[in-house]
Design an enzyme around this catalytic site. Structure first.
Site, PDB file in Angstrom:
ATOM      1  N   ARG A 214       0.853  -0.986  -0.010  1.00 23.81           N
ATOM      2  CA  ARG A 214      -0.041   0.070   0.141  1.00 23.81           C
ATOM      3  C   ARG A 214       0.836   1.360  -0.145  1.00 23.81           C
ATOM      4  O   ARG A 214       1.888   1.388   0.483  1.00 23.81           O
ATOM      5  CB  ARG A 214      -1.063  -0.061   1.091  1.00 23.81           C
ATOM      6  N   GLN A 216       0.522   5.888   0.246  1.00 19.99           N
ATOM      7  CA  GLN A 216      -0.132   6.797   1.164  1.00 19.99           C
ATOM      8  C   GLN A 216      -0.689   8.135   0.219  1.00 19.99           C
ATOM      9  O   GLN A 216      -0.083   8.225  -0.934  1.00 19.99           O
ATOM     10  CB  GLN A 216       0.884   7.166   2.082  1.00 19.99           C
ATOM     11  N   ARG A 279      -2.970  -6.730   8.603  1.00 15.49           N
ATOM     12  CA  ARG A 279      -1.567  -5.810   8.344  1.00 15.49           C
ATOM     13  C   ARG A 279      -0.763  -6.451   9.338  1.00 15.49           C
ATOM     14  O   ARG A 279      -0.979  -6.619  10.802  1.00 15.49           O
ATOM     15  CB  ARG A 279      -2.185  -4.506   8.878  1.00 15.49           C
ATOM     16  N   PRO A 280       0.378  -6.747   8.983  1.00 10.66           N
ATOM     17  CA  PRO A 280       1.276  -7.605  10.030  1.00 10.66           C
ATOM     18  C   PRO A 280       1.790  -6.834  11.261  1.00 10.66           C
ATOM     19  O   PRO A 280       1.900  -7.187  12.171  1.00 10.66           O
ATOM     20  CB  PRO A 280       2.694  -7.819   8.919  1.00 10.66           C
ATOM     21  N   ASP A 315      -5.469   6.428   9.662  1.00 10.61           N
ATOM     22  CA  ASP A 315      -6.059   5.080  10.312  1.00 10.61           C
ATOM     23  C   ASP A 315      -6.148   5.403  11.909  1.00 10.61           C
ATOM     24  O   ASP A 315      -5.044   5.765  12.527  1.00 10.61           O
ATOM     25  CB  ASP A 315      -4.987   4.256  10.134  1.00 10.61           C
ATOM     26  N   GLU A 513       2.714  13.832  17.998  1.00  8.58           N
ATOM     27  CA  GLU A 513       2.191  13.469  16.656  1.00  8.58           C
ATOM     28  C   GLU A 513       0.599  14.104  16.349  1.00  8.58           C
ATOM     29  O   GLU A 513       0.578  14.438  15.471  1.00  8.58           O
ATOM     30  CB  GLU A 513       2.282  12.210  16.474  1.00  8.58           C
TER      31      GLU A 513
HETATM   32  C1  NAG Z   1      -1.299   1.644  10.198  1.00  8.82           C
HETATM   33  C2  NAG Z   1      -0.598   1.353   8.948  1.00  8.82           C
HETATM   34  O1  NAG Z   1      -1.114   0.211   8.422  1.00  8.82           O
HETATM   35  N1  NAG Z   1       0.316   2.072   8.317  1.00  8.82           N
HETATM   36  C3  NAG Z   1       0.930   3.188   8.691  1.00  8.82           C
HETATM   37  C4  NAG Z   1       1.260   3.917   7.362  1.00  8.82           C
HETATM   38  O2  NAG Z   1       1.787   5.110   7.964  1.00  8.82           O
HETATM   39  C5  NAG Z   1       1.211   6.064   8.929  1.00  8.82           C
HETATM   40  C6  NAG Z   1       1.891   7.104   9.264  1.00  8.82           C
HETATM   41  O3  NAG Z   1       1.804   7.986   8.499  1.00  8.82           O
HETATM   42  C7  NAG Z   1       0.975   5.171  10.208  1.00  8.82           C
HETATM   43  O4  NAG Z   1       0.147   5.683  11.234  1.00  8.82           O
HETATM   44  C8  NAG Z   1       0.481   3.788   9.818  1.00  8.82           C
HETATM   45  O5  NAG Z   1       0.882   2.964  11.178  1.00  8.82           O
END
Ligand code: NAG
Ligand code: NAG
Ligand code: NAG
Ligand code: NAG
Ligand code: NAG
Ligand code: NAG
Length: 598
Positions: A214, A216, A279-280, A315, A513
């Site tokens: 994935r 972002q 999600r691991p 998330d 954060e």
């Molecule tokens: C939660 C997750 O699966 N992925 C991460 C992706 O990045 C963000 C930070 O921007 C985290 O909060 C997540 O843990």
């Protein structure tokens, strides 16, 4: 020009043969992972997947199979702990790094007139050194034994448990570094992301293999634009334009969705991260939730939606809940990210397309510039047609099941302004309405900053949490509205936010954060892990605001509250309810007789 639009049915059916979360079974898809994560040997699920292997992956997996055989498939917690101790190592993968372009007196300090704020900025500048890391040689020598993906240059991490590179966090970090005079470090960080993009075909959520499937919010092109604005480095554009186009095509190939509205078909993007299993790094949480799904909901679908939400950066949030009546009620088991078209993703994507077009112009390739400009224009126009709500005077996420706007306040509703995805003519016509919308939500009345939503769900991207990137989006949007009132309000919101963070920092010597909208300067809570300190994007935004408003901002003692408790004392705290009465220092000029001027 019709390169994309091999478009699928609106409510996408998820294929049965999903790929694993990543190509490293130890960290993504193995009995070992399952056995270690289910009994919660470590309180934070991310701990285990960040360990490095002492031996190669095959040996580790085979030996675990053997030990499973010896225990009839039911190893005790102690046996598991011993196995992990013997086969894994947590001595760390990063080392401290002093960037060569760091200086204790960056020029930005001179443009901050308030003495306390100048010292504040100086302290924040010191924090860059704490957050600056690079790979240990061992990671580069034996990358196959790590979940961390090696990159060439040193970088600034967000902080706390986020000890690797994160994609959208990096945008505010790069912005802050450029303002702090750390141009080379910023460039290296952008190059790291491009390295990841070239390796994986996308910029992953973070630089770990378990984030492989994935991405972002696609802010890479915007980072390149910031860097170019500071440096005029045209060679950098030339070197990276192909990678930027590759990222555009990645989103167009994998995240596009067609929908019908008023008898027309539109294409936009949504978050969508199809891969198998939990999600691991949050295996236990996802697996546990998947056991509690109602109405026979398929766990596979739930896992995809939860990863899609992680991809969004939000998330988690009621933003992705499709409750029984199609509203935003419910909890994580109601998450349906793939059926929601997000305002911010499409605004950011427009901006990226537009930047790619501009870069081609700068590189004297008018044909390609025209191509990308036309895709950008189509995106802009689809955002307006699909996401703009004429009644409320704001953009909303769109629910493709109910074929309607999700008429809820989220800071992301303002993203089209922040990303320049609004035509000038449209802006002139609607600016006062957008401002009215903001006032009417009453989000400016909170003492601790603008909350991400007005729904208190216990999830971390909901009330009462305030997130720095979202504050940045709202301020940027107000600036873009470009009326006298909106510009004054932008400055007021900025001034208030700097005071909030300054208060938190004065009380705790920490930057967080996320913050609590109900108590100025207090860290936020909720979600699946405790609040993290550092913090990359929080500090980046402070520099953004000092650069824009440093001459005018004044520290003041007007934010009087009980002292903020340091984050160390915080664990699993329940969110305070909004009904708790608190002294509110309003920002909203139309609602208050108190002047916000200093
Ligand atoms: C939660 C997750 O699966 N992925 C991460 C992706 O990045 C963000 C930070 O921007 C985290 O909060 C997540 O843990
Ligand atoms: C575990 O036992 C099964 C049979 O019960 C066997 O097929 C397999 O090879 C064994 N695995 C290892 C790694 O010893
Ligand atoms: C579903 O859509 C209809 C209009 O098409 C709207 O009236 C209704 O409020 C929507 N429901 C929700 C929960 O958004
Ligand atoms: C969430 O907040 C909105 C205001 O933005 C409100 O209209 C809506 O009813 C709330 N949702 C729930 C489930 O309470
Ligand atoms: C989600 O809500 C349902 C009831 O609507 C409840 O049964 C379930 O336990 C809740 N799940 C979580 C994780 O809170
Ligand atoms: C935080 O916890 C520590 C140890 O439990 C304690 O000594 C300290 O007083 C606490 N600080 C605050 C502000 O509560």
């Amino acid at each position: 020009m019709k390169l994309f639009f091999l478009v699928l049915a609106a409510t996408a059916v998820i294929a049965d043969d999903l790929v694993p979360t990543c190509s490293k079974p130890v960290y993504c898809n193995s009995e070992l992972l399952h056995h270690v994560q289910i009994p919660k040997i470590y309180p934070d699920s991310k701990t285990f997947v960040d360990f490095q292997m002492r031996k190669d992956e095959e040996t580790t997996l085979n030996d675990f199979q053997k030990s499973l055989n010896q225990t009839d498939g039911k190893p005790s917690k102690q046996q598991l702990e011993e196995f992990v101790k013997e086969y894994f190592d947590d001595s760390g993968e990063l080392e401290d790094w002093t960037p060569s372009d760091w200086s204790s007196e960056p020029p930005i300090l001179n443009s901050i007139h308030d003495e306390k704020y100048r010292q504040f900025a100086k302290d924040l500048n010191q924090i860059w050194l704490i957050l600056a890391k690079r790979m240990k040689p061992s990671v580069i020598e034996k990358p196959e034994q790590h979940s961390l993906i090696p990159v060439t240059h040193g970088f600034v991490v967000p902080g706390g448990r986020f000890k690797e590179i994160y994609y959208w966090d990096t945008y505010w970090i790069v912005e802050g570094l450029l303002i702090s005079g750390m141009t080379t470090t910023a460039k290296g960080m952008i190059e790291n992301l491009i390295e990841l993009l070239n390796k994986l075909g996308k910029v992953p959520n973070g630089s770990r293999w378990y984030y492989q499937e994935r991405s972002q919010p696609p802010l890479l092109a915007k980072m390149v634009a910031l860097y170019y604005q500071k440096t005029g480095d045209i060679e950098f554009l030339r070197d990276n334009i192909v990678a930027l186009e590759k990222e555009m095509n990645y989103w167009l190939d994998t995240h596009i969705i067609a929908l019908n509205k008023d008898d027309k078909v539109y294409t936009l993007l949504r978050y969508y991260a199809p891969s198998a299993g939990p999600r691991p790094e949050s295996y236990n949480e996802d697996y546990t939730n998947a056991q509690r799904l109602r109405n026979g909901r398929d766990p596979t679908e739930f896992y995809v939606d939860i990863k899609g939400a992680a991809e969004s950066g939000w998330d988690f949030s009621s933003r992705w809940f499709l409750g029984p009546n199609g509203d935003n009620s419910g909890n994580l088991t109601n998450i349906e990210t793939r059926n929601i078209i997000p305002v911010d993703l499409n605004a950011i994507f427009f901006n990226a397309l537009n930047n790619v077009a501009k870069f081609h112009s700068l590189l004297k390739d008018p044909r390609k510039a025209a191509h990308w400009a036309s895709v950008a224009e189509q995106w802009r126009s689809n955002i307006e047609s699909v996401l703009w709500n004429e009644d409320d005077g704001i953009w909303y996420d769109y629910d493709i099941i109910n074929e309607s706007h999700r008429k809820y306040f989220y800071t992301s509703n303002f993203a089209p302004l922040w990303m320049g995805a609004v035509e000038q003519r449209f802006l002139k016509k609607h600016a006062p309405r957008v401002l009215d919308y903001l006032y009417n939500t009453e989000v400016l009345d909170y003492p601790g900053g603008i909350p991400t939503s007005l729904n208190n769900t216990g999830e971390q991207w909901d009330l009462p949490n305030v997130w720095p990137p979202e504050v940045s989006i709202v301020i940027g949007a107000l600036e873009a509205l470009d009326t006298e009132e909106s510009k004054r309000l932008a400055k007021d919101v900025a001034s208030h936010w700097v005071r909030v963070c300054y208060k938190g920092f004065s009380d705790t010597k920490q930057m967080f954060e996320k913050y609590d909208a109900l108590v100025a300067g207090k860290y936020g809570g909720g979600g699946e892990y405790t609040v993290q300190e550092g913090f990359g994007w929080t500090n980046g935004l402070m520099f953004e605001l000092f650069e824009k408003y440093g001459k005018e901002l004044k520290s003041s003692d007007s934010i009087e509250d009980t002292p903020v408790i340091p984050a160390d004392n915080h664990s699993n705290e329940k969110l305070s309810s909004i009904s708790e009465s608190l002294e509110v220092i309003p920002l909203n000029p139309s609602r208050s007789t108190e002047s916000f001027e200093n």
